[in-house]
Each structure stands twice: as structure tokens, then as C-alpha cells.
Design a protein around this motif. Structure first.
Motif, PDB file in Angstrom:
ATOM      1  N   ASP A   1      -2.965   3.876  -2.053  1.00 26.46           N
ATOM      2  CA  ASP A   1      -1.515   3.640  -2.135  1.00 26.46           C
ATOM      3  C   ASP A   1      -0.851   3.425  -0.778  1.00 26.46           C
ATOM      4  N   ARG A   2      -1.632   3.133   0.257  1.00 25.84           N
ATOM      5  CA  ARG A   2      -1.039   2.829   1.551  1.00 25.84           C
ATOM      6  C   ARG A   2      -0.384   1.454   1.504  1.00 25.84           C
ATOM      7  N   GLN A   3       0.864   1.402   1.947  1.00 28.63           N
ATOM      8  CA  GLN A   3       1.605   0.141   1.958  1.00 28.63           C
ATOM      9  C   GLN A   3       1.838  -0.302   3.398  1.00 28.63           C
ATOM     10  N   VAL A   4       1.621  -1.593   3.662  1.00 33.17           N
ATOM     11  CA  VAL A   4       1.772  -2.124   5.013  1.00 33.17           C
ATOM     12  C   VAL A   4       2.517  -3.455   4.946  1.00 33.17           C
ATOM     13  N   PRO A   5       3.162  -3.861   6.050  1.00 26.73           N
ATOM     14  CA  PRO A   5       3.749  -5.209   6.084  1.00 26.73           C
ATOM     15  C   PRO A   5       2.657  -6.265   5.970  1.00 26.73           C
ATOM     16  N   THR A   6       2.983  -7.374   5.366  1.00 23.17           N
ATOM     17  CA  THR A   6       1.997  -8.441   5.177  1.00 23.17           C
ATOM     18  C   THR A   6       1.673  -9.167   6.476  1.00 23.17           C
TER      19      THR A   6
ATOM     20  N   ASN B   1      -8.048   1.024   5.772  1.00 27.09           N
ATOM     21  CA  ASN B   1      -8.920   1.965   6.484  1.00 27.09           C
ATOM     22  C   ASN B   1      -9.777   2.783   5.526  1.00 27.09           C
ATOM     23  N   CYS B   2      -9.294   2.949   4.286  1.00 28.62           N
ATOM     24  CA  CYS B   2     -10.049   3.746   3.318  1.00 28.62           C
ATOM     25  C   CYS B   2     -11.195   2.952   2.698  1.00 28.62           C
ATOM     26  N   GLY B   3     -11.252   1.661   2.982  1.00 29.62           N
ATOM     27  CA  GLY B   3     -12.288   0.814   2.416  1.00 29.62           C
ATOM     28  C   GLY B   3     -11.822  -0.043   1.262  1.00 29.62           C
ATOM     29  N   GLY B   4     -10.607   0.214   0.770  1.00 31.89           N
ATOM     30  CA  GLY B   4     -10.058  -0.587  -0.312  1.00 31.89           C
ATOM     31  C   GLY B   4      -9.552  -1.931   0.189  1.00 31.89           C
ATOM     32  N   THR B   5      -9.116  -2.763  -0.731  1.00 30.41           N
ATOM     33  CA  THR B   5      -8.600  -4.089  -0.408  1.00 30.41           C
ATOM     34  C   THR B   5      -7.102  -4.126  -0.641  1.00 30.41           C
TER      35      THR B   5
ATOM     36  N   SER C   1       5.125  -7.241   1.757  1.00 34.60           N
ATOM     37  CA  SER C   1       4.232  -6.109   1.998  1.00 34.60           C
ATOM     38  C   SER C   1       3.042  -6.182   1.056  1.00 34.60           C
ATOM     39  N   ALA C   2       2.056  -5.331   1.338  1.00 38.18           N
ATOM     40  CA  ALA C   2       0.851  -5.239   0.505  1.00 38.18           C
ATOM     41  C   ALA C   2       0.484  -3.770   0.381  1.00 38.18           C
ATOM     42  N   THR C   3      -0.204  -3.436  -0.711  1.00 39.48           N
ATOM     43  CA  THR C   3      -0.544  -2.035  -0.978  1.00 39.48           C
ATOM     44  C   THR C   3      -2.023  -1.931  -1.322  1.00 39.48           C
ATOM     45  N   CYS C   4      -2.664  -0.889  -0.799  1.00 42.89           N
ATOM     46  CA  CYS C   4      -4.048  -0.604  -1.156  1.00 42.89           C
ATOM     47  C   CYS C   4      -4.061   0.148  -2.484  1.00 42.89           C
ATOM     48  N   PRO C   5      -4.660  -0.390  -3.534  1.00 43.33           N
ATOM     49  CA  PRO C   5      -4.669   0.303  -4.829  1.00 43.33           C
ATOM     50  C   PRO C   5      -5.516   1.572  -4.833  1.00 43.33           C
ATOM     51  N   ASP C   6      -6.374   1.733  -3.816  1.00 43.26           N
ATOM     52  CA  ASP C   6      -7.235   2.923  -3.785  1.00 43.26           C
ATOM     53  C   ASP C   6      -6.519   4.145  -3.216  1.00 43.26           C
TER      54      ASP C   6
END
Length: 254
Positions: free
Chosen positions: A133-138, A154-158, A126-131
Motif C-alpha cells: 500500500d505504499r503510494q508514490v508520485p508517478t 522496495n518490498c518487491g511488489g509492482t 501517483s501509483a500504489t504498490c498493491p502488496d
């Protein structure tokens, strides 16, 4: 003492133990085709870790980080458990192995059938957006990564893979569980790791301070060698299965 005598001694220790913990590193997965980090032809011989695998470098240039990671994806995603992974799963199924503490992010211990695995450096599932905190499958992010683009939220973060980079602390809960398992074990098997990365390198000391016996399986010397009961200078893919077979045979025959 000959190599066979060392193996026989190690097998005796495994056969006598009831709460074994294995601490594994990059060398454990090298026979599966995944490059290690610190050997002469390892990843850090080709790249500066602070420039490609640190949180600082990820924040500064995520595309550069993903370009580096892209070169590792196929070896990791296509790798299969090697005989050493399968041997540890067999020891766990036999009630001999209590836990695996690993620095590896490849998930091969779980693929081999091991159930109690503490992934100190995280994983690629998985991966997480640090901006936000959304976590998604890789998996859905792979097309972006393979095309050389850092996957965006979607929030613009990486999105950042859920692995521990340089400059990051280890997950406190996982580290505590690993510490507890090692502190309570009656035999520690250290395999495929040079024990050079803190704070993981300090974990075996929680066992040795209690007088717990240690088996080291590693080609190169480690700082822990003087405190080890047995040292096997051998490939984990041959040594760990041989150790498991000998130990389980002795346990059945005793």
C-alpha cells in the motif's frame, strides 16, 4: 430544429440553472490529442481491453501492461486543456457549474482551472504498490516505464498507477460524491461519452428520475438520448465554449 436552435435552447437551460453538473468522457479530451477508446480509430479498435487494461492482466504480466501504457504516456502528459475544458472552468468560476464528474484520467479539467472534479476512474499523478500500500508520485517512475520495465516497490511488489482498471471497483467515496452531485443538480451536461461503461453509465438516471433536464454533447447516439432535453451532435471543443458564451451572455443580459 436547426443546430443553432438546439444550441440556443441548451444555452437557455444553462442560463436558467443554478446547480449544473458536467459528466465527461474520453471524447472530451480527444481535441487535446488524447485518443478515445470506442470510436472506430480508438484504443479498443487496436487492443483488447481485457488483455491490456484489466487488473487480471496487470497481475499476470505487468510489463505487458506498462508497454501498452507507455504508448499513452506522451499524449497524456503533454496534453493541454482544450477550449471545452476552459469553458467548463469558466462556468464554474461564474457560479453556474457545481461539479465535474469525469471518467478521464488526464487531469486536464484541473489544469484548466476547475476545482470540484470527481475522477471516477482515477488519475496518473501517483501509483500504489498493491502488496504494501505504499503510494508514490508517478513522475520518478517514468524512466523505468519508458525503458519498458514495470516499476518495482522496495518490498518487491509492482507499482500500479492509481487508475481504475477493468475488474476493479470504482473508489466508493468518489462515486458516492459524484452520485450526490448528480442527484442534486438542476441540469446535467453529458459530454464526450458514449455512456457504455458501468456503473458510470447509470449515473445520469439519478438525475432523469427526478425530472432534471439533460444536455448531451456527443457525436454518437447514447441510450440516454430519448431522455435528453437537448442533443448537440458536435465537437465538444466548439459546442461547449459556444454554449458557455451564449449562456453567460444570456445570464448577464437577463
Amino acid at each position: 430544429m436547426s443546430a443553432s436552435a438546439h444550441l440556443e435552447h441548451a444555452a437557455e437551460l444553462v442560463a436558467q440553472a443554478c446547480r449544473i453538473v458536467a459528466l465527461t468522457g474520453a471524447g472530451f479530451s480527444r481535441p487535446s490529442g488524447i485518443p478515445d477508446f470506442r470510436s472506430p480509430d480508438g484504443l479498443w479498435a487496436k487492443s483488447d481491453p481485457s488483455e491490456v487494461a484489466s487488473l487480471r492482466s496487470f497481475r499476470r504480466n505487468p510489463d505487458h501492461f506498462y508497454a501498452w501504457l507507455n504508448g499513452l504516456l506522451d499524449p497524456i502528459l503533454t496534453a493541454q486543456p482544450n477550449p471545452a475544458h476552459l469553458a467548463l472552468a469558466e462556468l464554474e468560476a461564474a457560479g453556474k457549474l457545481n461539479a465535474i464528474v469525469t471518467q478521464n484520467i488526464d487531469g486536464l479539467h484541473q489544469q484548466a482551472g476547475s476545482r470540484r472534479v470527481f475522477e471516477l476512474h482515477g488519475h496518473l499523478r501517483s501509483a500504489t504498490c498493491p502488496d504494501c500500500d505504499r503510494q508514490v508520485p508517478t513522475k520518478p517512475l517514468l524512466p523505468n516505464i519508458r525503458s519498458g520495465r514495470a516499476p518495482r516497490c522496495n518490498c518487491g511488489g509492482t507499482f500500479k498507477p492509481d487508475v481504475v482498471l477493468f475488474d476493479e471497483i470504482l473508489p466508493p467515496g468518489i462515486f458516492w460524491l459524484a452520485h450526490q452531485a448528480i442527484e442534486q443538480c438542476d441540469l446535467l451536461i453529458v459530454a464526450g461519452t458514449a455512456l457504455e461503461v458501468a456503473p458510470v453509465c447509470d449515473l445520469p438516471l439519478f438525475a432523469t428520475r427526478r425530472g432534471t433536464k439533460v444536455i448531451i454533447v456527443n457525436f454518437e447516439p447514447t441510450y440516454l438520448d430519448p431522455m435528453a432535453s437537448v442533443i448537440l451532435r458536435a465537437d465538444v471543443a466548439s459546442a461547449i465554449p459556444a454554449l458557455a458564451r451564449a449562456a453567460l451572455y444570456e445570464a448577464v443580459g437577463s
